[in-house]
Each structure stands twice: as C-alpha cells, then as structure tokens.
Motif scaffolding. Structure first.
Motif, mmCIF file in Angstrom:
data_model
loop_
_atom_site.group_PDB
_atom_site.id
_atom_site.type_symbol
_atom_site.label_atom_id
_atom_site.label_comp_id
_atom_site.label_asym_id
_atom_site.label_seq_id
_atom_site.Cartn_x
_atom_site.Cartn_y
_atom_site.Cartn_z
ATOM 1 N N ASN A 45 0.830 -1.208 0.000
ATOM 2 C CA ASN A 45 0.000 0.000 0.000
ATOM 3 C C ASN A 45 0.864 1.256 0.000
ATOM 4 O O ASN A 45 0.595 2.208 -0.732
ATOM 5 N N LEU A 50 -1.672 2.178 -2.780
ATOM 6 C CA LEU A 50 -2.849 1.336 -2.956
ATOM 7 C C LEU A 50 -3.654 1.269 -1.665
ATOM 8 O O LEU A 50 -3.235 1.780 -0.627
ATOM 9 N N ASN A 51 -4.791 0.609 -1.748
ATOM 10 C CA ASN A 51 -5.623 0.315 -0.585
ATOM 11 C C ASN A 51 -6.028 -1.154 -0.686
ATOM 12 O O ASN A 51 -7.203 -1.468 -0.893
ATOM 13 N N LEU A 52 -5.038 -2.032 -0.574
ATOM 14 C CA LEU A 52 -5.270 -3.464 -0.745
ATOM 15 C C LEU A 52 -6.052 -4.049 0.414
ATOM 16 O O LEU A 52 -5.857 -3.666 1.568
ATOM 17 N N LYS A 53 -6.912 -4.999 0.090
ATOM 18 C CA LYS A 53 -7.656 -5.788 1.070
ATOM 19 C C LYS A 53 -7.345 -7.257 0.812
ATOM 20 O O LYS A 53 -7.167 -7.666 -0.337
ATOM 21 N N ASP A 69 -7.130 -4.148 -4.632
ATOM 22 C CA ASP A 69 -7.565 -2.762 -4.478
ATOM 23 C C ASP A 69 -8.680 -2.573 -5.499
ATOM 24 O O ASP A 69 -8.426 -2.399 -6.692
ATOM 25 N N LYS A 72 -8.957 0.721 -7.814
ATOM 26 C CA LYS A 72 -7.907 0.799 -8.840
ATOM 27 C C LYS A 72 -7.864 -0.446 -9.717
ATOM 28 O O LYS A 72 -7.126 -0.488 -10.695
#
Length: 86
Positions: A45, A50-53, A69, A72
């Motif tokens: 991230n 990013l905003n990874l889950k 993410d 994106k």
C-alpha cells in the motif's frame, strides 16, 4: 536513519522472511504464508499508493488473487510457489 539504511534493513528483513517461508513450507507448515499476506498489505500500500484488502479473509483460497484494491482494479498474488500455478 538514512534512506539507504532503511532500504538495507528492509532487504534484510525480507530476506529473512523469504528464507523462513521457504524452510517452513518445505516441511508443509503453511501458516506463515497466510501471515505474509497480511504483512505485505501495508508495505505494498505504501510503495504503490494502494488500498489493498485481503480477499482470503472472506473467502479462503480465493483463486488467482490474494490482495485486491477494488477502486484501482489492482490485484496481487502472494505465494511461496516459484511456479505460475496457484
């Protein structure tokens, strides 16, 4: 701490992690693989904005992608395999 020192420290820590994963995986001890997914989220991230889950939280063994993410459309597979299959 200088930027260069932080890079060397990170490289050392990632090398230790990779070695540990390799040794444990060779003994069919895979818990660390799941932990590595969560460990890599803040690192990736930060590096790639990013905003990874972790998709495996809701659906263990999600095919092909582990971290995603959604806004994106960017996915990451975290694996200790050195082949193209998951």
């Amino acid at each position: 701490m200088r930027k260069e020192d932080r890079i060397y420290d990170l490289a050392l820590l990632l090398s230790v992690l990779a070695t540990k994963i390799s040794v444990l995986s060779s003994k069919r001890l895979f818990d660390i693989n799941s932990q590595a997914e969560d460990l890599m989220i803040p690192v990736l991230n930060k590096i790639f904005d990013l905003n990874l889950k972790n998709l495996n939280v809701d659906n263990p063994l999600t095919p092909a992608i582990d971290l995603f993410d959604e806004p994106k459309g960017f996915g990451v597979q975290v694996t200790s395999e050195d082949t193209l299959k998951k």
